[in-house]
Motif scaffolding. Sequence first.
Motif, mmCIF file in Angstrom:
data_model
loop_
_atom_site.group_PDB
_atom_site.id
_atom_site.type_symbol
_atom_site.label_atom_id
_atom_site.label_comp_id
_atom_site.label_asym_id
_atom_site.label_seq_id
_atom_site.Cartn_x
_atom_site.Cartn_y
_atom_site.Cartn_z
ATOM 1 N N GLY A 1 25.690 35.168 -1.688
ATOM 2 C CA GLY A 1 26.738 34.437 -0.989
ATOM 3 C C GLY A 1 28.082 35.079 -1.274
ATOM 4 O O GLY A 1 28.355 35.462 -2.415
ATOM 5 N N LYS B 1 25.105 23.220 1.101
ATOM 6 C CA LYS B 1 25.160 24.677 1.159
ATOM 7 C C LYS B 1 24.249 25.179 2.289
ATOM 8 O O LYS B 1 23.093 24.768 2.375
ATOM 9 C CB LYS B 1 24.708 25.312 -0.160
ATOM 10 N N GLU B 2 24.794 26.059 3.124
ATOM 11 C CA GLU B 2 24.019 26.620 4.236
ATOM 12 C C GLU B 2 23.222 27.833 3.734
ATOM 13 O O GLU B 2 23.796 28.755 3.146
ATOM 14 C CB GLU B 2 24.944 27.054 5.375
ATOM 15 N N LEU C 1 33.208 27.547 0.648
ATOM 16 C CA LEU C 1 31.925 28.210 0.441
ATOM 17 C C LEU C 1 31.451 28.862 1.732
ATOM 18 O O LEU C 1 31.721 28.379 2.831
ATOM 19 C CB LEU C 1 30.880 27.207 -0.043
ATOM 20 N N PRO D 1 33.252 21.630 -3.530
ATOM 21 C CA PRO D 1 32.151 22.599 -3.562
ATOM 22 C C PRO D 1 30.915 22.090 -4.278
ATOM 23 O O PRO D 1 29.813 22.593 -4.043
ATOM 24 C CB PRO D 1 32.761 23.796 -4.300
ATOM 25 N N PHE E 1 20.624 22.172 0.093
ATOM 26 C CA PHE E 1 20.710 23.370 0.922
ATOM 27 C C PHE E 1 20.142 23.067 2.312
ATOM 28 O O PHE E 1 19.060 22.492 2.435
ATOM 29 C CB PHE E 1 19.923 24.521 0.287
ATOM 30 N N ASP F 1 22.233 20.435 -6.099
ATOM 31 C CA ASP F 1 22.743 20.873 -4.804
ATOM 32 C C ASP F 1 21.743 20.607 -3.691
ATOM 33 O O ASP F 1 20.535 20.562 -3.909
ATOM 34 C CB ASP F 1 23.055 22.379 -4.840
ATOM 35 N N VAL G 1 30.520 31.295 -3.596
ATOM 36 C CA VAL G 1 29.574 30.293 -4.087
ATOM 37 C C VAL G 1 30.240 29.473 -5.187
ATOM 38 O O VAL G 1 31.336 29.789 -5.641
ATOM 39 C CB VAL G 1 28.283 30.950 -4.627
ATOM 40 N N THR G 2 29.566 28.422 -5.604
ATOM 41 C CA THR G 2 30.071 27.661 -6.748
ATOM 42 C C THR G 2 29.894 28.497 -8.011
ATOM 43 O O THR G 2 30.850 28.991 -8.588
ATOM 44 C CB THR G 2 29.321 26.324 -6.878
ATOM 45 N N MET H 1 23.699 27.276 -9.649
ATOM 46 C CA MET H 1 22.814 27.037 -8.506
ATOM 47 C C MET H 1 21.346 27.193 -8.887
ATOM 48 O O MET H 1 20.469 26.564 -8.290
ATOM 49 C CB MET H 1 23.168 27.975 -7.354
#
Length: 667
Positions: A385, A339-340, A270, A334, A311, A309, A388-389, A394
Amino acid sequence: MNVLVYSGPGTTPDSVKHCLESLRRFLSPYYAVVSVDTRTLAKEPWASKTSLLVLPGGADLPVCKEFNGAVNSTIKDFVKKGGKFLGFCAGGYYGSSKCEFEIGNPIMEVSGPRELKFFPGIARGAAFSGFQYGSEAGAKLAQVEVNKQALELDQEFSYHYYNGGSTFVDADKYDNVEVLARYTDQLSVDSGSIAAAVVYCKVGEGGAILTGTHPEYVPELMKKDLGNSQYNELIGNLLQTNESRQHFLRALLVKLGLKVNDNELVRPRLTPLTLSSPIPGNISNILDQLLANVGLSGDDHNLLVGNQDTFRLHKGEDTQNSHQLDKQEEFEDPDTVIKELYVYTDSLPDRKSTSFFDIPTYFRLLQENYGSLYRANAGSTLLYGEVVTSTSSMLDKNFNILTNLPSGLVCAASVQVSGRGRGGNIWINPPGVLASSLVLDLPTNYTHAPVVFVQYLTSLAVVEAVKNFGQGYEELPIKIKWPNDIYAIKPEYFGREIHKDDIEPSYVKISGILVNTNVIENKYKIIVGTGINLFNAAPTTSINSTIELLNTLRNKRGESSLPLITQEELLAKYMFYMGKLFEQFKSLGFGSLLPLYYKHWFHTDQIVRLQDHGLIKAKITGITEDFGLLKAEAIDFYNRPTGQKYLLQPDGNSFDMFKGLISRKQV
């Protein structure tokens, strides 16, 4: 088409995980690899849309309890008619005529006939002693000698994880069986004439591959055990010999007739997400809402924890780490990794921030389409992104965060590693597929039309966007399949005269739409997910491929070529039409959009058969303005109306354009 991996009683979580990961690496994007339960195999009409059914490792007695009778009958019929079956370890036992496991062991013995009988003989195991349920005590590195001619491989040996699998007794004595690999080590059971480890069985028009080893096990997914040095050594050996396993598994899939990647498509890592908008104060308002209603946690108080998720927030001005799509040695989950997220409150990301998508250019094009941008405009806020997933997951799976996001926010990506479709289908989509999910708000007291019409206007927005790029684009042979899929003509049919009755088989899907709806504080929070094949040729064709075909025709007519469409252009144009049509829908309902929808769909006066009504012949006449039901009028042998009319639900029926049937989905 689908590849179904059974995940239910009798399978282990690890076996299912390795099956899904390995098969997606070799089969994406040509197939959607998805896990299914017993109910799906028993109740859903899966066979016509499936290329391969996979039974992972575990224990086969629980599978017998689930499948014996009707499910096994459906599986056998699927394979006999051309389908494929792949059974790993316990799945190998189960696909044989008889299972003999640990005979004489009063605690572990399992013996008896099996219904599928793809391999007409006995699957006997454990091939090597030491197996224990729920343990790695008997696990080992199994060397197998490869049938190089049968698998068209140059390598002589392959090395696999083994834990309790069988040998297929006297496999070389059956006319319908081909031995693909044999064990090289001394076995603990009698294997008959040959120590068969992997066999291919011809079954009617289809075929089955059964294994005693685990060529699907990916060593980088296997976690070391500090208390088991022997198992850790096994993982190290698997990593060293992994290339032989990869080539072998790929060859098995090719043997089954599947379309396979030349090399293993390792799921990319990711990359950071960026949240930005050209509208002053827009991102600050969103951030204030999130901080007030969700809050931050973690040692540095920078973790935004969603329902699914987590972040990690950064200021957009901070330097982002370089992220590539190259193969990574360390496996990243993932679904669980943090997640950034880079938040741009006072500026836009510069062009160097993302490799595949120019965010400033997108916003410039969006403003040119709208004339001026407002917070409520579709696409005016962008969460982007590169990898991404899933853009939809998301948003939809993090309900506490979604509640604080404004209508018009779009989440877009160049690559999805867990792309999702109807029925839970999951796949890896490569660069070239424009994936996006748009948040739209609609009051729950809205009375003009039900929310179901959002999927209709979404497909309409995509087609209108593509055909309104300029003069000439309106010629593109792109149409809507009821209710919301988008199709383009197959390359081999382009430029040919197509009879009306043959128009649908000559088209292929290039875009799918998935709409999820939540109710939050007296309003619908709608997430409109789309995946559009823009410049990827696989697994079907794409918009730009179709433009190139049209350009060939235009050049023959002495006309100039049409420019290909970029991701930034398509997303901006699609957002504009989505916003425009959604506003019209809110004001006037979908009835005002029906003429435009009919202009772009396949089905005017199409003749089909109504499966749930004795295969009555009927003509499609349109859709209703109240609930979007498909209208069909029965006709006789001479295509004359009989007076009988039918209404069919878009979500309760399956419209199989290639068979001319409208049938209710089994539940």
